[in-house]
Scaffold this motif. Structure first.
Motif, mmCIF file in Angstrom:
data_model
loop_
_atom_site.group_PDB
_atom_site.id
_atom_site.type_symbol
_atom_site.label_atom_id
_atom_site.label_comp_id
_atom_site.label_asym_id
_atom_site.label_seq_id
_atom_site.Cartn_x
_atom_site.Cartn_y
_atom_site.Cartn_z
ATOM 1 N N GLU A 258 49.313 19.771 2.906
ATOM 2 C CA GLU A 258 49.991 18.498 3.142
ATOM 3 C C GLU A 258 50.384 18.343 4.612
ATOM 4 O OE1 GLU A 258 50.742 15.157 2.774
ATOM 5 O OE2 GLU A 258 50.835 15.825 0.673
ATOM 6 N N MET A 259 49.992 17.237 5.210
ATOM 7 C CA MET A 259 50.289 16.972 6.619
ATOM 8 C C MET A 259 51.393 15.930 6.786
ATOM 9 S SD MET A 259 48.249 19.082 7.976
ATOM 10 C CE MET A 259 48.424 18.628 9.705
ATOM 11 N N ARG A 260 51.835 15.327 5.680
ATOM 12 C CA ARG A 260 52.856 14.289 5.768
ATOM 13 C C ARG A 260 54.263 14.890 5.756
ATOM 14 N NH1 ARG A 260 51.191 10.669 0.779
ATOM 15 N NH2 ARG A 260 50.703 12.752 -0.025
ATOM 16 N N ASN A 261 55.251 14.026 5.834
ATOM 17 C CA ASN A 261 56.656 14.419 5.860
ATOM 18 C C ASN A 261 57.116 14.715 4.424
ATOM 19 O OD1 ASN A 261 59.347 14.756 6.416
ATOM 20 N ND2 ASN A 261 59.760 12.608 6.893
ATOM 21 N N VAL A 262 57.425 15.973 4.142
ATOM 22 C CA VAL A 262 57.748 16.413 2.782
ATOM 23 C C VAL A 262 59.192 16.893 2.714
ATOM 24 C CG1 VAL A 262 57.201 18.043 0.922
ATOM 25 C CG2 VAL A 262 55.363 17.100 2.340
ATOM 26 N N TRP B 17 66.973 11.833 5.502
ATOM 27 C CA TRP B 17 65.677 12.534 5.471
ATOM 28 C C TRP B 17 64.933 12.217 4.165
ATOM 29 C CZ3 TRP B 17 68.100 17.828 7.229
ATOM 30 C CH2 TRP B 17 68.237 17.824 8.616
ATOM 31 N N ILE B 18 65.657 12.191 3.060
ATOM 32 C CA ILE B 18 65.034 11.908 1.767
ATOM 33 C C ILE B 18 64.480 10.483 1.746
ATOM 34 C CG2 ILE B 18 65.527 11.578 -0.702
ATOM 35 C CD1 ILE B 18 67.565 13.917 -0.380
ATOM 36 N N GLU B 19 65.254 9.553 2.250
ATOM 37 C CA GLU B 19 64.832 8.138 2.231
ATOM 38 C C GLU B 19 63.644 7.877 3.157
ATOM 39 O OE1 GLU B 19 68.469 6.224 3.214
ATOM 40 O OE2 GLU B 19 69.367 6.585 1.233
ATOM 41 N N GLN B 20 63.469 8.715 4.183
ATOM 42 C CA GLN B 20 62.386 8.509 5.152
ATOM 43 C C GLN B 20 61.155 9.363 4.877
ATOM 44 O OE1 GLN B 20 64.229 9.257 8.954
ATOM 45 N NE2 GLN B 20 65.367 7.310 8.965
ATOM 46 N N CYS B 21 61.179 10.224 3.866
ATOM 47 C CA CYS B 21 60.059 11.143 3.646
ATOM 48 C C CYS B 21 58.865 10.415 3.021
ATOM 49 C CB CYS B 21 60.487 12.324 2.782
ATOM 50 S SG CYS B 21 60.737 11.935 1.038
ATOM 51 N N ASP B 22 57.703 11.051 3.165
ATOM 52 C CA ASP B 22 56.477 10.526 2.560
ATOM 53 C C ASP B 22 56.246 11.091 1.165
ATOM 54 O OD1 ASP B 22 55.694 9.068 4.933
ATOM 55 O OD2 ASP B 22 55.160 11.012 5.810
ATOM 56 N N VAL B 23 56.703 12.335 0.957
ATOM 57 C CA VAL B 23 56.529 13.004 -0.335
ATOM 58 C C VAL B 23 57.860 13.658 -0.712
ATOM 59 C CG1 VAL B 23 55.235 14.722 -1.659
ATOM 60 C CG2 VAL B 23 54.111 13.507 0.223
ATOM 61 N N LEU B 24 58.353 13.366 -1.900
ATOM 62 C CA LEU B 24 59.588 13.963 -2.396
ATOM 63 C C LEU B 24 59.237 14.854 -3.587
ATOM 64 C CD1 LEU B 24 62.681 14.075 -2.106
ATOM 65 C CD2 LEU B 24 62.818 12.185 -3.753
ATOM 66 N N MET C 157 58.534 20.549 7.120
ATOM 67 C CA MET C 157 58.814 20.464 5.687
ATOM 68 C C MET C 157 60.242 20.950 5.447
ATOM 69 S SD MET C 157 56.417 21.956 2.605
ATOM 70 C CE MET C 157 54.960 21.314 3.440
ATOM 71 N N LYS C 158 61.038 20.132 4.739
ATOM 72 C CA LYS C 158 62.446 20.455 4.544
ATOM 73 C C LYS C 158 62.719 20.755 3.075
ATOM 74 C CE LYS C 158 64.162 17.653 8.417
ATOM 75 N NZ LYS C 158 62.823 17.399 8.995
ATOM 76 N N MET C 159 63.561 21.759 2.827
ATOM 77 C CA MET C 159 64.037 22.066 1.482
ATOM 78 C C MET C 159 65.548 21.855 1.489
ATOM 79 S SD MET C 159 63.691 25.559 -0.795
ATOM 80 C CE MET C 159 62.055 25.185 -1.421
ATOM 81 N N ILE C 160 66.026 20.995 0.585
ATOM 82 C CA ILE C 160 67.431 20.609 0.573
ATOM 83 C C ILE C 160 68.045 20.986 -0.774
ATOM 84 C CG2 ILE C 160 69.047 18.676 0.710
ATOM 85 C CD1 ILE C 160 66.999 17.219 2.450
ATOM 86 N N GLY C 161 69.150 21.715 -0.729
ATOM 87 C CA GLY C 161 69.895 22.027 -1.938
ATOM 88 C C GLY C 161 70.724 20.834 -2.364
ATOM 89 N N ILE C 162 70.801 20.614 -3.677
ATOM 90 C CA ILE C 162 71.487 19.430 -4.199
ATOM 91 C C ILE C 162 72.358 19.828 -5.380
ATOM 92 C CG2 ILE C 162 69.563 18.813 -5.739
ATOM 93 C CD1 ILE C 162 70.170 15.863 -5.085
ATOM 94 N N GLY C 163 73.477 19.141 -5.551
ATOM 95 C CA GLY C 163 74.361 19.393 -6.676
ATOM 96 C C GLY C 163 74.045 18.506 -7.863
#
Length: 403
Positions: free
Chosen positions: A62-66, A21-28, A1-7
């Motif tokens: 959650e077991m998917r890519n988040v 990573w965002i474009e390939q994730c299952d849950v955003l 599970m990834k947490m990404i800072g955004i401007g």
């Protein structure tokens, strides 16, 4: 599970790897504003709003890519510090809003004090920032730059000028310098950071404010814990910067105010039964830049409104010592301290007996202090009333399980 800072400029603020990573994730996951930056991403989207508990419970299963999107640096007054305790995260920070604001101001920030009034009360801000040369404040719609200016002026903190950075990296970015009067009367975007910088140096009070600097009841002046006794009592309390402390029978507020200056990242609560004395206490808070909670009442009434303390100062018991001390010892945190000032032998003996019966470790001193007083061209000593300073520490009983 990834947490990404955004401007605030959305996808343009991200490295190519992060966008992938965002474009390939299952849950955003993110705020509605963050999710709106990626309308083309075809995945399940969860908006962060309301309480975090349901979201955390869902993500724990959650077991998917988040991927979770948050503003700026997730570990800088952000969700990262909360969610990282509950979820297994990889954290990828963006530049924080404070970094960006100082860059726009073209000033260093390694020497700045940073605090937040975003989603939290402004209570206590005065003592937190008093004497600091450079301050950055994260705001919200309620605790806006206007509200901050009004607050600072109420505490006489007019040595500060302000810089407000709005919508950093966004289309409507705007950065401007203000006096406090100007900031109080200007409209701002809800997304902003306030930087305060001393125009003229102002040192904060050290421990032991002179008695005459407190507003006191008139005509019978002197209803204030004397400076020398106050310093000894404050030392006995053993306050830390983040302590929660009570002042019972605060009167002019002299002890509570100095408590707030010592525990300036903590909280101070005071109670006073005399309405005129309480009004003096409230005026003294503004005069001495200490923003604490003071209420009208006779303890132990209303003490249930206060959070559990690390330390309690009692300047007067109001004639119900046993009941008051029982409540104080019960509410006191483990290893917390109670400090009582007592002027009579009878009250001292009663307090000592009660506190020992409540299984407290007790020690005391008697302070007999005289001050110099000039008479013509010579000097004599004028004694203050001798005071017992009694300190009680709450003993934690061993339940025997580890014996």
């Amino acid at each position: 599970m990834k947490m990404i800072g955004i401007g605030d400029n959305g996808a343009n603020s991200l490295l190519p790897q992060y966008r992938e990573w965002i474009e390939q994730c299952d849950v955003l996951v993110g705020g509605e504003r963050h999710l709106a930056f990626f309308p083309h991403v075809q995945c399940e989207k969860k908006a962060i709003k309301g309480g975090l508990k349901p979201l955390i419970e869902t993500l724990q299963q959650e077991m998917r890519n988040v991927v979770i999107l948050v503003s700026g640096d997730p570990l800088f007054f952000g969700l990262g510090s909360v969610l990282s305790k509950k979820l297994s995260l990889e954290i990828y920070p963006h530049t924080s809003s404070v970094q960006l604001a100082f860059a726009k101001m073209q000033d260093s920030w390694q020497d700045a004090y940073v605090t937040s009034v975003h989603g939290r009360p402004m209570k206590g801000l005065a003592q937190k920032i008093d004497g600091r040369k450079k301050v950055a404040i994260l705001t919200d719609e309620t605790n806006s730059p206007n509200a901050i200016a009004t607050y600072l002026k109420a505490f006489g903190m007019t040595e500060y000028d302000a810089f407000v950075a709005e919508n950093l990296e966004g289309e409507n970015e705007r950065c401007r310098h203000f006096t406090l009067d100007e900031m109080e009367n200007t409209d701002f975007s809800p997304l902003n950071v306030v930087i305060l910088k001393q125009r003229v140096p102002k040192q904060r009070d050290t421990m032991g404010i002179d008695d005459d600097l407190f507003i006191q009841r008139k005509p019978e002046k002197g209803l204030v814990t004397k400076k020398e006794i106050r310093v000894l009592s404050l030392h006995a309390l053993g306050l830390q910067e983040n302590s929660v402390a009570w002042d019972i029978g605060t009167c002019t507020g002299s002890v509570a105010i100095e408590m707030a200056k010592q525990a300036r990242e903590g909280q101070v609560y005071a109670i006073e039964k005399n309405e005129l004395d309480l009004e003096n206490c409230l005026q003294n808070q503004r005069l001495h830049r200490a923003d604490l909670t003071a209420v009208l009442g006779k303890a132990p009434a209303r003490l249930d409104e206060f959070p559990e303390p690390d330390a309690i100062f009692i300047g007067g018991t109001g004639g119900n010592m046993e009941q008051l001390l029982e409540v104080c010892v019960r509410r006191l945190k483990p290893n917390g301290r109670i400090v009582i000032n007592l002027a009579t032998i009878e009250n001292f003996a009663d307090a000592l007996k009660i506190l020992k019966a409540l299984n407290c470790e007790v020690n005391f001193i008697q302070a007999s202090i005289s001050r110099s007083k000039p008479i013509l061209n010579i000097t004599r000593l004028q004694p203050l009333t001798p005071i017992f300073i009694l300190t009680a520490q709450k003993i934690i009983e061993n339940d025997g399980e580890n014996a």
